[in-house]
Design a protein around this motif. Sequence first.
Motif, PDB file in Angstrom:
ATOM      1  N   UNK B 165      10.256 145.626  -6.574  1.00 31.02           N
ATOM      2  CA  UNK B 165      11.007 145.114  -7.711  1.00 31.02           C
ATOM      3  C   UNK B 165      11.043 146.144  -8.835  1.00 31.02           C
ATOM      4  N   UNK B 166       9.875 146.759  -9.083  1.00 31.10           N
ATOM      5  CA  UNK B 166       9.824 147.795 -10.130  1.00 31.10           C
ATOM      6  C   UNK B 166      10.801 148.916  -9.794  1.00 31.10           C
ATOM      7  N   UNK B 167      10.775 149.355  -8.529  1.00 28.76           N
ATOM      8  CA  UNK B 167      11.635 150.461  -8.114  1.00 28.76           C
ATOM      9  C   UNK B 167      13.097 150.106  -8.310  1.00 28.76           C
ATOM     10  N   UNK B 168      13.459 148.871  -7.913  1.00 27.42           N
ATOM     11  CA  UNK B 168      14.853 148.484  -8.013  1.00 27.42           C
ATOM     12  C   UNK B 168      15.311 148.323  -9.458  1.00 27.42           C
ATOM     13  N   UNK B 169      14.370 147.873 -10.316  1.00 25.33           N
ATOM     14  CA  UNK B 169      14.728 147.763 -11.733  1.00 25.33           C
ATOM     15  C   UNK B 169      15.048 149.139 -12.287  1.00 25.33           C
ATOM     16  N   UNK B 170      14.238 150.123 -11.898  1.00 19.36           N
ATOM     17  CA  UNK B 170      14.524 151.496 -12.331  1.00 19.36           C
ATOM     18  C   UNK B 170      15.901 151.924 -11.845  1.00 19.36           C
ATOM     19  N   UNK B 171      16.208 151.591 -10.581  1.00 21.10           N
ATOM     20  CA  UNK B 171      17.513 151.930 -10.016  1.00 21.10           C
ATOM     21  C   UNK B 171      18.635 151.316 -10.829  1.00 21.10           C
ATOM     22  N   UNK B 172      18.454 149.999 -11.148  1.00 23.57           N
ATOM     23  CA  UNK B 172      19.515 149.287 -11.853  1.00 23.57           C
ATOM     24  C   UNK B 172      19.732 149.892 -13.245  1.00 23.57           C
ATOM     25  N   UNK B 173      18.624 150.252 -13.905  1.00 26.17           N
ATOM     26  CA  UNK B 173      18.742 150.869 -15.226  1.00 26.17           C
ATOM     27  C   UNK B 173      19.512 152.184 -15.120  1.00 26.17           C
ATOM     28  N   UNK B 184      26.073 139.375 -15.298  1.00 24.67           N
ATOM     29  CA  UNK B 184      25.379 138.128 -15.599  1.00 24.67           C
ATOM     30  C   UNK B 184      24.200 138.087 -14.652  1.00 24.67           C
ATOM     31  N   UNK B 185      22.998 138.049 -15.193  1.00 26.91           N
ATOM     32  CA  UNK B 185      21.821 138.247 -14.350  1.00 26.91           C
ATOM     33  C   UNK B 185      20.932 137.020 -14.481  1.00 26.91           C
ATOM     34  N   UNK B 186      20.926 136.193 -13.409  1.00 23.34           N
ATOM     35  CA  UNK B 186      20.094 134.996 -13.442  1.00 23.34           C
ATOM     36  C   UNK B 186      18.724 135.339 -12.878  1.00 23.34           C
ATOM     37  N   UNK B 187      17.673 134.929 -13.591  1.00 25.39           N
ATOM     38  CA  UNK B 187      16.323 135.190 -13.070  1.00 25.39           C
ATOM     39  C   UNK B 187      15.367 134.164 -13.632  1.00 25.39           C
ATOM     40  N   UNK B 188      14.214 134.004 -12.990  1.00 24.75           N
ATOM     41  CA  UNK B 188      13.165 133.211 -13.615  1.00 24.75           C
ATOM     42  C   UNK B 188      12.015 134.128 -14.025  1.00 24.75           C
ATOM     43  N   UNK B 189      12.225 135.423 -13.782  1.00 21.46           N
ATOM     44  CA  UNK B 189      11.169 136.395 -14.073  1.00 21.46           C
ATOM     45  C   UNK B 189      11.402 136.990 -15.465  1.00 21.46           C
ATOM     46  N   UNK B 190      10.492 136.691 -16.398  1.00 23.19           N
ATOM     47  CA  UNK B 190      10.694 137.092 -17.790  1.00 23.19           C
ATOM     48  C   UNK B 190      10.667 138.600 -17.945  1.00 23.19           C
ATOM     49  N   UNK B 191       9.812 139.286 -17.144  1.00 24.13           N
ATOM     50  CA  UNK B 191       9.704 140.736 -17.257  1.00 24.13           C
ATOM     51  C   UNK B 191      11.037 141.392 -16.906  1.00 24.13           C
ATOM     52  N   UNK B 192      11.701 140.859 -15.878  1.00 25.83           N
ATOM     53  CA  UNK B 192      12.998 141.405 -15.492  1.00 25.83           C
ATOM     54  C   UNK B 192      14.006 141.230 -16.620  1.00 25.83           C
ATOM     55  N   UNK B 193      13.992 140.026 -17.204  1.00 26.51           N
ATOM     56  CA  UNK B 193      14.960 139.729 -18.269  1.00 26.51           C
ATOM     57  C   UNK B 193      14.759 140.670 -19.436  1.00 26.51           C
ATOM     58  N   UNK B 194      13.505 140.866 -19.788  1.00 25.12           N
ATOM     59  CA  UNK B 194      13.203 141.705 -20.947  1.00 25.12           C
ATOM     60  C   UNK B 194      13.527 143.163 -20.657  1.00 25.12           C
ATOM     61  N   UNK B 195      13.385 143.542 -19.401  1.00 23.23           N
ATOM     62  CA  UNK B 195      13.627 144.926 -19.022  1.00 23.23           C
ATOM     63  C   UNK B 195      15.127 145.242 -18.936  1.00 23.23           C
ATOM     64  N   UNK B 196      15.926 144.266 -18.463  1.00 24.92           N
ATOM     65  CA  UNK B 196      17.320 144.579 -18.131  1.00 24.92           C
ATOM     66  C   UNK B 196      18.340 143.966 -19.068  1.00 24.92           C
ATOM     67  N   UNK B 197      17.936 142.926 -19.838  1.00 21.63           N
ATOM     68  CA  UNK B 197      18.952 142.181 -20.579  1.00 21.63           C
ATOM     69  C   UNK B 197      19.260 142.767 -21.946  1.00 21.63           C
ATOM     70  N   UNK B 198      20.546 142.855 -22.264  1.00 23.64           N
ATOM     71  CA  UNK B 198      20.918 143.102 -23.651  1.00 23.64           C
ATOM     72  C   UNK B 198      20.845 141.813 -24.422  1.00 23.64           C
ATOM     73  N   UNK B 199      21.125 140.756 -23.726  1.00 24.09           N
ATOM     74  CA  UNK B 199      21.099 139.420 -24.298  1.00 24.09           C
ATOM     75  C   UNK B 199      20.325 138.547 -23.318  1.00 24.09           C
ATOM     76  N   UNK B 200      19.428 137.705 -23.829  1.00 23.11           N
ATOM     77  CA  UNK B 200      18.712 136.799 -22.924  1.00 23.11           C
ATOM     78  C   UNK B 200      19.021 135.374 -23.337  1.00 23.11           C
ATOM     79  N   UNK B 201      19.632 134.623 -22.414  1.00 25.99           N
ATOM     80  CA  UNK B 201      19.988 133.239 -22.703  1.00 25.99           C
ATOM     81  C   UNK B 201      18.910 132.344 -22.121  1.00 25.99           C
TER      82      UNK B 201
END
Lengths: 283, 257, 344
Positions: B165-173, B184-201
Amino acid sequence: MTLSDTPDRASARAGAPPQAESRLQPVPFRGGGFRPVRMRFVGPLVFAAILLLWEAGSRSGVISNLVLPAPSEAFEAFRQLVETGQLWRHLGASLQRLVIGWTLGMSLGVAAGLMIGLFSLARAGLMPLVSALFPIPKIALLPLFVIWFGIGEGSKVATILFGSFFPTVIATSAGVDNVDRSLVRMGQSFGLSWWSIVRKIILPGAMPAILSGARISASIAIILLVAAEMIGAEYGVGAYILMAGSLFATDQLLAGVAILSVMGLLVGWLIGRAERWLLRWRS
Amino acid sequence: MDLLLRGVSHRYGDTQVLADIDLAVGEGEIVCIIGPSGCGKSTLLRFIGGLERPDAGEVLLAGEPPAGSLNPLTYVFQDFALLPWRTVEGNVSLVLEDHGLSAARRREIIQDVLERTGLSDFKGALPRQLSGGMKQRVAIARALSVRPAVMLMDEPLSALDSQTRELLMDDLVGLWQRERFTACYVTHNLAEAVRLGHKIVVLSRRPGKIREIVEIDRDLADRQQADAKLEAVQRDLWHLLRDEARAADRELADDTV
Amino acid sequence: MTKLSKRSMLKTLAATALATACALAPVVPAAAADKVTVGALRFTSHAASFVAFERGYFADEGLEVEFKFFQAAQPMAVAIASGDVDFGVTAISGGLINLAQKGAIKVVGGALQEEPGVDGQMILASRAAFDAGLTSPATLAGKSFGITQTGSSFHYMIHKIADKEGIPRSEITLRPLQKVGAVIGALKTGQIDAWTIVPHIAKAIAAGPEIEPIGMIADYIPDYQVTTVFTSTANASDKPDLVKRFLTAFAKGAADFNAALVDKTASAQEAEDMVRLIHKYVYADRPFEKAAPSIRNGAMRINEGARLNLTSVTDQLEWFQSENLVPASVTIDMLVDASFVETD
């Protein structure tokens, strides 16, 4: 590792046994088994042993010739078939019926199975019909087939066609039902056409089930061959077996049955090859 | 192209799952939607992609999709949804085949997108030969190949182990920095949201309503691990969600839709 | 001493047995009858057995007969080979010869025979084939012919017809249809061109517009021994007396049958009684008025004294061998035990 280092543990880590040497014993092994091991030669050996015993029984008179002819006699009958060239006439006639009947039965069966799998109307309308007709022994319908399709090739091909149609329908529709719906959703989300989804997602996804259906329908087709050739067949393996039966020529009867059995093995092997090739994406 | 949701509500039978969702996704922006399980966040994503219709409200697109976009709204699924009988190349090819492109053009697109996602060496591999992370990379490459206006990512990293997951987050960034895609990125993982989101709903539990929209204006590239400010945001989000997550956890399965 | 005591003991035993028997059923004869099972088809050609049973000829010979009915001759032959049935009447078929070769059964007498002057088996053509020119067996070349099974009597007959007309056997297509009913259906619908069958069936179906008679078997196979009486080899060699008694009773039944329905030397009342007797076994599912003509039509000569036409049987055996349907090693002695009846 984070435990406190008492002298005892220190010595344990150094490799000295904590207890006296005499009290050491290996951990009892409790695993193993429950896993088929491939034994290549056992099958043929059992087969050969039965044949040898049978032959010995026949030669010594323990097994009466009236009850069961010796394997060598059946083989002799087979040799005569080969020598007179009749084998190829019988095989040719039967294979033609099998190939035409089974191919048509499979194609129509896959088409009907897809319809049932894809359209609720077809499922509601056809599935009860298929369930009602599948268990009917096709032999019972033979007189009707004769009236509908005549005593020529028509009724023979029809018997095999009907026999292989129903298991294929059931296997195909079950296969369509089991296709991963998330793949279909993916196809829709990328805007694939309906026909593309059927051709590229549903059909390959149902292929394992269709092929195992093909295995069953091919066996049924061979079983029905004898019934199909009851009516007006001059040549054919089934006709040969029926003739041997009516002549009470049990050696020929066994030779014919052995030919059917080899045909079954061969078809099974061919479908196995097709499975390996078509489903090579599976592990 | 912008995406606009106005008063979206929906119910399954007697259960209200979404109520009055208003949301805007701007171009080049990653909007993360988080919430406890059963809050309707995946349903919301299906409305946005047009796979389901809401009972009330509307999902609108503003502006023209980028030139050459074959499928403006494109999903990336949690379970990858790769055809097991097609190779990496073939799986990407699948979504291009219905658009009347020449074979040469298709090959060009596939080659390009596999290069961009670092998959060129794997183009002949079958899905069963790939790790989970590689499978999701293929799914992302497939999504990119149709030049989407908005990527709809439904928990894309949830089926992966934490290291992958860490590796893929780096890839996505990295990818976002090059391509500036909208998502639009749906997740239940807060770390992912904080890492990738410009806006978190943040959605509340049933019926799903927008409780809060948190904006993080730090550039994605600068969001290192152990960043005190991001950790604070993540802690706040957890605070918002904890009670509802507990309630959701204690729910009997039959009650969820 | 011993002799005496034995005799007296027997006497006592017999007396007790007699007393018990009289007490239970006063008509049972003192000597216990031999139980035999007779296999039969519900055809007029099996009438001799039915007559012998109904008129007590079997009982006169000390035989307690039980009939076992079959749908076809083939399973009957197998039942005799397995010892479930003692005597049977059927056409000579490949199956029968092969069972004889395996030492299981023996032909011991004759039953139905073709005879000039008596209506015998007929050759029939379908309407379509008849209209297209199949008006005589001479034009059978290139036509299809219905048979029940390979190696059946139908198969033999068509080849004898072909031989006599100088048509190569291979120019007539054989259609094995397993059952007589299936052949009739195929002939009526014109799916086969020709067939031969016993007179009572032939006359019935030729009465309709779909089928035309084109010849008589008697013209092609004179003195054809159509059916024979056969028994297990064990019976023929170990119980010759039993076989003789059976054949005697069978011959009496045959004589009554011939007198009443074939030679018609008996009174009309006698013939009527005979038809009624046979109707108990044949066409029992039809009313008497309907069954009677069929029974009368089907009357063919049953050999006097169960006489066997060995020449015809030998010819049939040779034909089976010429078609490779039975091994060439089979001799007429393997098939027939000629010690029981007169032969010619």
